[in-house]
Design a protein around this motif. Structure first.
Motif, PDB file in Angstrom:
ATOM      1  N   GLY A   1       0.809  -1.201   0.000  1.00 55.71           N
ATOM      2  CA  GLY A   1       0.000   0.000   0.000  1.00 55.71           C
ATOM      3  C   GLY A   1       0.844   1.253   0.000  1.00 55.71           C
ATOM      4  O   GLY A   1       2.077   1.188   0.089  1.00 55.71           O
ATOM      5  N   ARG A   2       0.188   2.407  -0.085  1.00 54.37           N
ATOM      6  CA  ARG A   2       0.875   3.689  -0.182  1.00 54.37           C
ATOM      7  C   ARG A   2       0.684   4.566   1.043  1.00 54.37           C
ATOM      8  O   ARG A   2       1.028   5.743   1.025  1.00 54.37           O
ATOM      9  CB  ARG A   2       0.404   4.430  -1.444  1.00 54.37           C
ATOM     10  N   GLN A   3       0.168   3.989   2.117  1.00 56.25           N
ATOM     11  CA  GLN A   3      -0.004   4.764   3.331  1.00 56.25           C
ATOM     12  C   GLN A   3       1.261   4.733   4.168  1.00 56.25           C
ATOM     13  O   GLN A   3       1.877   3.682   4.335  1.00 56.25           O
ATOM     14  CB  GLN A   3      -1.164   4.207   4.146  1.00 56.25           C
ATOM     15  N   VAL A   4       1.617   5.861   4.712  1.00 55.02           N
ATOM     16  CA  VAL A   4       2.813   5.944   5.551  1.00 55.02           C
ATOM     17  C   VAL A   4       2.614   5.126   6.825  1.00 55.02           C
ATOM     18  O   VAL A   4       3.503   4.393   7.251  1.00 55.02           O
ATOM     19  CB  VAL A   4       3.140   7.407   5.892  1.00 55.02           C
ATOM     20  N   VAL A   5       1.442   5.250   7.399  1.00 57.97           N
ATOM     21  CA  VAL A   5       1.117   4.471   8.594  1.00 57.97           C
ATOM     22  C   VAL A   5       0.515   3.150   8.142  1.00 57.97           C
ATOM     23  O   VAL A   5      -0.529   3.146   7.481  1.00 57.97           O
ATOM     24  CB  VAL A   5       0.131   5.219   9.501  1.00 57.97           C
ATOM     25  N   PRO A   6       1.138   2.016   8.454  1.00 60.98           N
ATOM     26  CA  PRO A   6       0.625   0.726   7.986  1.00 60.98           C
ATOM     27  C   PRO A   6      -0.815   0.512   8.435  1.00 60.98           C
ATOM     28  O   PRO A   6      -1.123   0.625   9.611  1.00 60.98           O
ATOM     29  CB  PRO A   6       1.559  -0.277   8.651  1.00 60.98           C
ATOM     30  N   GLY A   7      -1.676   0.206   7.459  1.00 62.99           N
ATOM     31  CA  GLY A   7      -3.088   0.044   7.778  1.00 62.99           C
ATOM     32  C   GLY A   7      -3.438  -1.351   8.258  1.00 62.99           C
ATOM     33  O   GLY A   7      -2.734  -2.321   7.980  1.00 62.99           O
ATOM     34  N   ARG A   8      -4.554  -1.448   8.958  1.00 63.66           N
ATOM     35  CA  ARG A   8      -5.056  -2.721   9.452  1.00 63.66           C
ATOM     36  C   ARG A   8      -6.262  -3.211   8.660  1.00 63.66           C
ATOM     37  O   ARG A   8      -6.827  -4.262   8.966  1.00 63.66           O
ATOM     38  CB  ARG A   8      -5.458  -2.590  10.926  1.00 63.66           C
ATOM     39  N   THR A   9      -6.664  -2.452   7.666  1.00 64.88           N
ATOM     40  CA  THR A   9      -7.817  -2.840   6.862  1.00 64.88           C
ATOM     41  C   THR A   9      -7.400  -3.125   5.422  1.00 64.88           C
ATOM     42  O   THR A   9      -6.398  -2.583   4.927  1.00 64.88           O
ATOM     43  CB  THR A   9      -8.879  -1.733   6.859  1.00 64.88           C
ATOM     44  N   GLU A  10      -8.188  -3.945   4.737  1.00 68.12           N
ATOM     45  CA  GLU A  10      -7.861  -4.295   3.364  1.00 68.12           C
ATOM     46  C   GLU A  10      -7.843  -3.076   2.450  1.00 68.12           C
ATOM     47  O   GLU A  10      -7.067  -3.015   1.502  1.00 68.12           O
ATOM     48  CB  GLU A  10      -8.875  -5.323   2.849  1.00 68.12           C
ATOM     49  N   SER A  11      -8.678  -2.097   2.766  1.00 68.42           N
ATOM     50  CA  SER A  11      -8.767  -0.913   1.916  1.00 68.42           C
ATOM     51  C   SER A  11      -7.497  -0.073   1.952  1.00 68.42           C
ATOM     52  O   SER A  11      -7.321   0.832   1.132  1.00 68.42           O
ATOM     53  CB  SER A  11      -9.966  -0.054   2.333  1.00 68.42           C
ATOM     54  N   SER A  12      -6.599  -0.352   2.890  1.00 67.53           N
ATOM     55  CA  SER A  12      -5.330   0.381   2.985  1.00 67.53           C
ATOM     56  C   SER A  12      -4.304  -0.084   1.957  1.00 67.53           C
ATOM     57  O   SER A  12      -3.241   0.521   1.836  1.00 67.53           O
ATOM     58  CB  SER A  12      -4.733   0.209   4.385  1.00 67.53           C
ATOM     59  N   TYR A  13      -4.626  -1.152   1.238  1.00 66.96           N
ATOM     60  CA  TYR A  13      -3.654  -1.765   0.345  1.00 66.96           C
ATOM     61  C   TYR A  13      -4.189  -1.855  -1.083  1.00 66.96           C
ATOM     62  O   TYR A  13      -5.375  -2.073  -1.302  1.00 66.96           O
ATOM     63  CB  TYR A  13      -3.279  -3.151   0.871  1.00 66.96           C
ATOM     64  N   ASP A  14      -3.268  -1.674  -2.024  1.00 70.19           N
ATOM     65  CA  ASP A  14      -3.632  -1.629  -3.438  1.00 70.19           C
ATOM     66  C   ASP A  14      -3.327  -2.915  -4.182  1.00 70.19           C
ATOM     67  O   ASP A  14      -3.990  -3.225  -5.178  1.00 70.19           O
ATOM     68  CB  ASP A  14      -2.863  -0.491  -4.132  1.00 70.19           C
ATOM     69  N   SER A  15      -2.313  -3.619  -3.751  1.00 68.03           N
ATOM     70  CA  SER A  15      -1.870  -4.820  -4.464  1.00 68.03           C
ATOM     71  C   SER A  15      -1.838  -6.006  -3.507  1.00 68.03           C
ATOM     72  O   SER A  15      -1.491  -5.842  -2.326  1.00 68.03           O
ATOM     73  CB  SER A  15      -0.474  -4.605  -5.056  1.00 68.03           C
ATOM     74  N   TRP A  16      -2.155  -7.169  -4.061  1.00 63.70           N
ATOM     75  CA  TRP A  16      -2.238  -8.386  -3.249  1.00 63.70           C
ATOM     76  C   TRP A  16      -1.544  -9.545  -3.941  1.00 63.70           C
ATOM     77  O   TRP A  16      -1.556  -9.651  -5.172  1.00 63.70           O
ATOM     78  CB  TRP A  16      -3.699  -8.768  -3.009  1.00 63.70           C
ATOM     79  N   GLY A  17      -0.942 -10.407  -3.135  1.00 62.75           N
ATOM     80  CA  GLY A  17      -0.378 -11.627  -3.666  1.00 62.75           C
ATOM     81  C   GLY A  17      -1.435 -12.715  -3.780  1.00 62.75           C
ATOM     82  O   GLY A  17      -2.597 -12.506  -3.414  1.00 62.75           O
ATOM     83  N   GLN A  18      -1.020 -13.878  -4.278  1.00 65.00           N
ATOM     84  CA  GLN A  18      -1.947 -14.995  -4.486  1.00 65.00           C
ATOM     85  C   GLN A  18      -2.197 -15.782  -3.211  1.00 65.00           C
ATOM     86  O   GLN A  18      -3.166 -16.537  -3.127  1.00 65.00           O
ATOM     87  CB  GLN A  18      -1.395 -15.922  -5.566  1.00 65.00           C
ATOM     88  N   GLY A  19      -1.335 -15.623  -2.239  1.00 68.75           N
ATOM     89  CA  GLY A  19      -1.522 -16.321  -0.975  1.00 68.75           C
ATOM     90  C   GLY A  19      -0.687 -17.586  -0.870  1.00 68.75           C
ATOM     91  O   GLY A  19      -0.334 -18.205  -1.877  1.00 68.75           O
ATOM     92  N   THR A  20      -0.382 -17.959   0.352  1.00 70.92           N
ATOM     93  CA  THR A  20       0.340 -19.196   0.638  1.00 70.92           C
ATOM     94  C   THR A  20      -0.344 -19.887   1.816  1.00 70.92           C
ATOM     95  O   THR A  20      -0.707 -19.236   2.795  1.00 70.92           O
ATOM     96  CB  THR A  20       1.829 -18.918   0.912  1.00 70.92           C
TER      97      THR A  20
END
Length: 124
Positions: free
Chosen positions: A99-118
């Motif tokens: 994500g692009r927020q300086v303060v790391p967010g705790r919600t999904e909306s704080s992030y723009d890109s996601w991996g496929q998961g492990t």
């Protein structure tokens, strides 16, 4: 768009440890913070931990505090999640997010890109 690839998941017994890695590529110059989320079967995705690239701000979910450690290697554009004292309740697919927020967010909306998961499976 940042591309994220997670690795390090697997099967472990309760009390064991795993280290997840998330390698970022592409538009990493716009990434300011990285987070880990997880989703267990039948449950919503939940926040686990997050860190900003500068490394000065870190956040953990209460359920993992004291057991999990998030860290980053800026030279490798990689974020790690060291998981110790694992419990069966930690079983889930773990996702990395950027994500692009300086303060790391705790919600999904704080992030723009996601991996496929492990997948992480902890047996009792």
């Amino acid at each position: 768009q940042v591309q994220l690839v997670e690795s390090g998941g697997g099967l472990v017994q309760a009390g064991g440890s795993l280290r997840l890695s998330c390698a970022a590529s592409g538009g990493t110059f716009t990434t300011v913070s990285m987070g880990w989320f997880r989703q267990a079967p039948g449950k919503e995705r939940e926040f686990v931990a997050a860190v900003n690239w500068a490394g000065g701000l870190i956040a953990y979910a209460d359920s993992v505090k004291g057991r999990f450690t998030i860290s980053r290697d800026s030279t490798k554009n990689t974020v790690y999640l060291q998981m110790n004292s694992l419990k069966p309740d930690d079983t889930a697919v773990y996702y990395c997010a950027a994500g692009r927020q300086v303060v790391p967010g705790r919600t999904e909306s704080s992030y723009d890109s996601w991996g496929q998961g492990t997948q992480v499976t902890v047996s009792s």
